[in-house]
Scaffold this motif. Structure first.
Motif, PDB file in Angstrom:
ATOM      1  N   VAL A 162       1.056  -1.175  -0.131  1.00 24.02           N
ATOM      2  CA  VAL A 162       0.085  -0.203  -0.127  1.00 24.02           C
ATOM      3  C   VAL A 162       1.103   1.317   0.176  1.00 24.02           C
ATOM      4  O   VAL A 162       0.394   2.359  -0.793  1.00 24.02           O
ATOM      5  N   GLU A 163       1.898   1.839   0.634  1.00 26.62           N
ATOM      6  CA  GLU A 163       3.097   2.474   0.672  1.00 26.62           C
ATOM      7  C   GLU A 163       3.864   2.414  -0.157  1.00 26.62           C
ATOM      8  O   GLU A 163       4.627   3.760  -0.211  1.00 26.62           O
ATOM      9  N   CYS A 164       4.642   1.324  -0.329  1.00 24.17           N
ATOM     10  CA  CYS A 164       5.881   1.576  -1.434  1.00 24.17           C
ATOM     11  C   CYS A 164       6.026   2.342  -2.590  1.00 24.17           C
ATOM     12  O   CYS A 164       5.883   3.473  -2.077  1.00 24.17           O
ATOM     13  N   ARG A 165       4.888   2.897  -2.921  1.00 23.46           N
ATOM     14  CA  ARG A 165       4.902   4.177  -3.758  1.00 23.46           C
ATOM     15  C   ARG A 165       4.736   5.244  -3.778  1.00 23.46           C
ATOM     16  O   ARG A 165       5.959   5.850  -4.000  1.00 23.46           O
ATOM     17  N   ALA A 166       4.085   5.182  -2.704  1.00 16.48           N
ATOM     18  CA  ALA A 166       3.734   6.409  -2.710  1.00 16.48           C
ATOM     19  C   ALA A 166       4.797   6.898  -2.103  1.00 16.48           C
ATOM     20  O   ALA A 166       5.191   8.094  -2.271  1.00 16.48           O
ATOM     21  N   SER A 209      -9.387  -1.123  -5.081  1.00 19.36           N
ATOM     22  CA  SER A 209      -8.464  -1.653  -3.813  1.00 19.36           C
ATOM     23  C   SER A 209      -7.379  -1.986  -4.777  1.00 19.36           C
ATOM     24  O   SER A 209      -7.537  -3.388  -5.374  1.00 19.36           O
ATOM     25  N   ILE A 210      -6.349  -1.629  -4.407  1.00 17.26           N
ATOM     26  CA  ILE A 210      -5.107  -2.357  -5.100  1.00 17.26           C
ATOM     27  C   ILE A 210      -4.679  -3.273  -4.650  1.00 17.26           C
ATOM     28  O   ILE A 210      -4.224  -4.342  -5.161  1.00 17.26           O
ATOM     29  N   LEU A 211      -5.199  -3.852  -3.841  1.00 17.15           N
ATOM     30  CA  LEU A 211      -5.034  -5.267  -2.846  1.00 17.15           C
ATOM     31  C   LEU A 211      -6.508  -6.271  -3.245  1.00 17.15           C
ATOM     32  O   LEU A 211      -6.010  -7.527  -3.640  1.00 17.15           O
TER      33      LEU A 211
END
Length: 344
Positions: A62-66, A209-211
């Motif tokens: 969830v946080e990696c790209r941002a 959601s990306i999930l």
């Protein structure tokens, strides 16, 4: 009769069929016309929230790209002046309002930043666009499950058709707040397919959601590691042979058999020795479980998970590149190209 023959020939030209080899008939396991995709259940708010809280892999995805996109620092453009922008960005959310909005967009499938202005005239003024030159007072982030769109545009010739003109907060914080759509900076989430009649209000205005498309891969990775933990507990299994054990357990002397087993177990624990009765042909040995193929299997699972999540193995699992002449340059370059596109 001629028409029927022509139809048979046409059907044979489309594919091969063999009754002996089971090709093309109802026994053919390779036929795809009987295969149907079973859709996953849509991930709800509670499932996504708990996964973000408890699963490190979910949080990293969830946080990696941002985080990577914002790592070098960022701010508003030169032609826009917002006094104390950094303070405003972190006043309500410690990680930053825009960072949180990006995280919640990825996790929940959509989020928005409500821009509050100073000296608004009251609830009625919030239903109108902010006056030109108004000073920004705060930034508040709501995910898609905390917002409901109302007063939708009904003009068929409008580019804003079916989009809400007013947003209403349904979450615990600022519950009941209503404000004009121009006061919300939207982060829509993954693009949706064709709209469905079963969609909720949140589904109409937001994305996935990306999930959602990779949830099975996330669960599969967790199940794999859980299985490894179980194998480690059974890495060495003790095998004890007792003469007549089945008859003892089936008879009224079952207590005597259990007492004998407990005694053998206690002697092993206290003395690291197993005291056996040779006259009764008792025997004890340990069967070791082989882990020879486990590292290769782990590597393949990580590669498959990394490919599904779209993050290099070196970034997702903290591994160094492996193999002959492996530097990881191509993966990292492709990753930063994707991050740059995300920044844009």
């Amino acid at each position: 009769m001629t028409k029927r023959k022509a139809t048979v020939v046409a059907s044979k030209l489309d594919s091969w069929q063999s009754s002996l080899g089971s090709f093309g008939d109802r026994r053919d396991r390779g036929k795809t016309d009987r295969m149907r995709l079973v859709p996953n259940v849509a991930l709800d708010d509670r499932t996504l929230t708990n996964a973000y809280k408890d699963l490190w892999l979910v949080r990293k995805v969830v946080e990696c790209r941002a985080n990577e996109a914002l790592r070098g620092g960022w701010g508003v453009g030169d032609d826009v002046e917002i006094p104390n922008f950094e303070r405003l960005n972190t006043a309500t959310h410690e990680e930053g309002a825009f960072q949180r909005a990006l995280h919640m967009c990825a996790l929940k499938g959509g989020a928005g930043i409500f821009v509050g202005y100073r000296h608004d005239g009251g609830p009625e003024s919030l239903l109108q666009p902010a006056p030109p030159g108004a000073e920004v007072a705060f930034l508040e982030v709501f995910d898609k499950f905390q917002l409901t769109g109302t007063d939708r545009v009904r003009e068929l010739d409008s580019a804003e058709y079916d989009r809400p003109q007013v947003w209403q907060v349904t979450g615990a914080r600022r519950a009941g707040l209503r404000f004009h759509a121009s006061r919300l900076i939207r982060f829509p989430g993954l693009a949706r397919g064709t709209t469905d009649a079963s969609e909720t209000e949140q589904d109409r205005d937001w994305g996935y959601s990306i999930l959602q498309p990779v949830w099975d891969d996330v669960v599969r990775y967790g199940v794999f590691w859980q299985a490894v933990g179980h194998l480690m507990q059974l890495a060495s299994v003790g095998v004890l042979k007792l003469s007549g054990i089945i008859e003892l357990l089936a008879s009224k002397n079952q207590g005597a058999a259990e007492a004998r087993i407990d005694l053998l177990n206690e002697t092993l624990s206290l003395t690291r020795l197993m005291l056996l009765d040779a006259s009764k042909q008792e025997d004890y040995k340990r069967e070791a479980v082989s882990f020879a193929d486990m590292p290769a299997l782990l590597q393949e699972v990580q590669l498959a998970t990394s490919g599904a999540l779209g993050i290099p193995v070196t970034k997702l699992f903290g591994r160094s590149p492996a193999g002959m002449n492996a530097t990881g340059e191509s993966d990292i370059r492709q990753w930063y190209d994707e991050v740059q596109g995300y920044q844009t």
